[in-house]
Enzyme design. Structure first.
Site, PDB file in Angstrom:
ATOM      1  N   ALA A 128       0.956  -1.088  -0.007  1.00 47.39           N
ATOM      2  CA  ALA A 128      -0.118  -0.054   0.106  1.00 47.39           C
ATOM      3  C   ALA A 128       0.924   1.338  -0.214  1.00 47.39           C
ATOM      4  CB  ALA A 128      -0.823   0.032   1.192  1.00 47.39           C
ATOM      5  N   LEU A 129       1.343   1.771  -1.279  1.00 43.82           N
ATOM      6  CA  LEU A 129       2.092   2.896  -1.354  1.00 43.82           C
ATOM      7  C   LEU A 129       1.109   4.067  -1.916  1.00 43.82           C
ATOM      8  CD1 LEU A 129       4.900   4.529  -1.339  1.00 43.82           C
ATOM      9  CD2 LEU A 129       5.267   3.183  -3.827  1.00 43.82           C
ATOM     10  N   THR A 162      -3.528  -3.931  -5.040  1.00 43.35           N
ATOM     11  CA  THR A 162      -4.022  -5.352  -5.519  1.00 43.35           C
ATOM     12  C   THR A 162      -3.938  -6.190  -4.306  1.00 43.35           C
ATOM     13  OG1 THR A 162      -2.426  -4.389  -7.398  1.00 43.35           O
ATOM     14  CG2 THR A 162      -2.921  -6.888  -7.133  1.00 43.35           C
ATOM     15  N   GLN A 341      -5.186  -8.887 -33.941  1.00 41.06           N
ATOM     16  CA  GLN A 341      -5.151  -8.676 -35.458  1.00 41.06           C
ATOM     17  C   GLN A 341      -4.977 -10.175 -36.408  1.00 41.06           C
ATOM     18  OE1 GLN A 341      -5.694  -5.888 -36.423  1.00 41.06           O
ATOM     19  NE2 GLN A 341      -5.848  -6.276 -38.602  1.00 41.06           N
ATOM     20  N   GLU A 368       3.322  -0.332 -10.819  1.00 41.87           N
ATOM     21  CA  GLU A 368       4.464  -0.081 -10.254  1.00 41.87           C
ATOM     22  C   GLU A 368       5.744   0.836 -10.932  1.00 41.87           C
ATOM     23  OE1 GLU A 368       6.866  -3.567  -8.895  1.00 41.87           O
ATOM     24  OE2 GLU A 368       5.103  -4.701  -8.582  1.00 41.87           O
TER      25      GLU A 368
END
Length: 383
Positions: A128-129, A162, A341, A368
């Protein structure tokens, strides 16, 4: 010349690990990958399979009950899981991201307390940043930690976390001295069960839908002082050291997603016939596949070299970590787009996996540290 020249070649143990993880992923993760994405649910089947095989957190040192895998082995695990399911690859990747600050800077007591349950599969670990107003400028965070006797009291909001709500443990960066900017930030271990910890609703995302991304709310969360990771004021430095190592795991995730897309596209163009022959026989298709494979292999070699530097903690690790993450994620976006594609209209439907891979690849260019930030990091650390 001889076959025993091992430079630039993974060891036999690494090759065996790849075979093991690929077999597990094909059998236990691939069958659920589409449903996990479609339903936006946590890939519990993948977690159960990875824990049963002791592949959920291979980076934890043996001293603390882990497998003690090196950085390249960790990359290979993440790569092979991502080839099957991008969301599932965030189990081993984020377990490393969340726990590495403890490994790098934590006390022995902290390591034994938190790495043991992680290694056993009893808990997951998140990082948790970021905050609503502190993304690329992480040092601008507002979450506060105030000392109160033998405790710290945390207040704030963390965003883009996350596996939030699933993980039991969280490495949380918080301001302990507002006058010192980055040198006034400290790191703490917060537990999901701590009073005052709660979570926002899952974000509605483009990709990696099986990995929950939520806000983490800290409302007067009181934790013991010994849950600080390292000395007061060293949290930001620990956070940046962590990312030097873990950006390589994002490169691994990107490579795995791209490899899955390339493998599927290769099989498809051999079966799909137009103008009386397989489209794989057309030179234009062959050129596309050649470029996809060439760029993917270049990304893999750069990532493996970076992983070796991570294991040795080389002086140029910061450059190589940023370069691997940036290049591999750019390649993954290109390869997955080309895979869509090659499948034409079919590639654009959810009946085929390449559109999921394309959506999953996009986030590797963002989290990140965005690839724009990676280029700044590289420029400041030119070898």
């Amino acid at each position: 010349m001889g076959k025993d020249f091992d430079l630039y070649r993974p060891s036999e143990e690494h090759d065996m690990l790849r075979e093991t993880v690929r077999s597990l992923a094909e059998a236990k993760i691939v069958p659920f990958a589409a449903a996990v994405d479609e339903e936006g649910r946590f890939p519990q089947e993948a977690l159960d399979a990875l824990v049963a095989a002791d592949l959920h957190a291979v980076h934890v040192p043996e001293t603390y009950g882990g497998a003690g895998a090196d950085a390249l082995a960790t990359v290979i695990v993440i790569e092979e899981v991502a080839r099957a399911c991008g969301s599932s690859s965030l189990i081993p990747a984020v377990n490393k991201l969340g726990s590495l600050p403890v490994i790098l800077s934590g006390s022995e007591e902290l390591k034994h307390k938190y790495l043991g349950p992680l290694a056993k599969g009893d808990a997951m670990f998140s990082y948790a940043l970021s905050e609503p107003d502190a993304g690329s400028d992480a040092a601008g965070m507002k979450t506060r930690a105030v000392r109160d006797g033998d405790s710290w009291v945390l207040n704030g909001v963390k965003r883009w976390i996350t596996n939030a709500g699933v993980s039991e443990y969280y490495t949380v960066m918080a301001v302990t001295d507002p006058d010192k900017r980055s040198k006034g930030i400290s790191a703490f271990v917060v537990e999901k069960s701590d009073e005052g910890v709660s979570f926002g609703a899952p974000e509605k995302k483009l990709g990696i839908k099986g990995s929950p991304t939520r806000e983490v709310y800290l409302d007067n969360v009181r934790i013991p002082a010994d849950r600080m990771i390292g000395a007061e004021g060293t949290g930001f430095a620990t956070a940046m050291k962590t990312l030097d190592h873990t950006r390589i795991t994002i490169a691994a995730q990107a490579i795995g997603i791209a490899q899955g897309a390339l493998d599927y596209a290769k099989g498809y163009v051999k079966e799909r016939k137009q103008f009386g022959k397989p489209i794989a026989d057309f030179q234009g298709v062959q050129f596309m596949l050649a470029d996809m494979a060439m760029k993917l292999e270049a990304a893999r070699q750069l990532t493996y070299a970076a992983a070796a530097k991570s294991e040795r903690v080389d002086g140029d690790l910061t450059f190589f970590g940023a370069a691997a993450k940036c290049f591999a994620s750019d390649v993954a976006m290109e390869v997955t787009t080309d895979a869509v594609q090659l499948l034409g209209g079919y590639g654009y439907t959810r009946d085929y996996p390449v559109e999921r891979m394309m959506r999953d690849a996009k986030i590797t260019q963002i989290y990140e540290g965005t690839n724009q930030v990676q280029r700044i990091v590289m420029a400041r650390n030119l070898p």
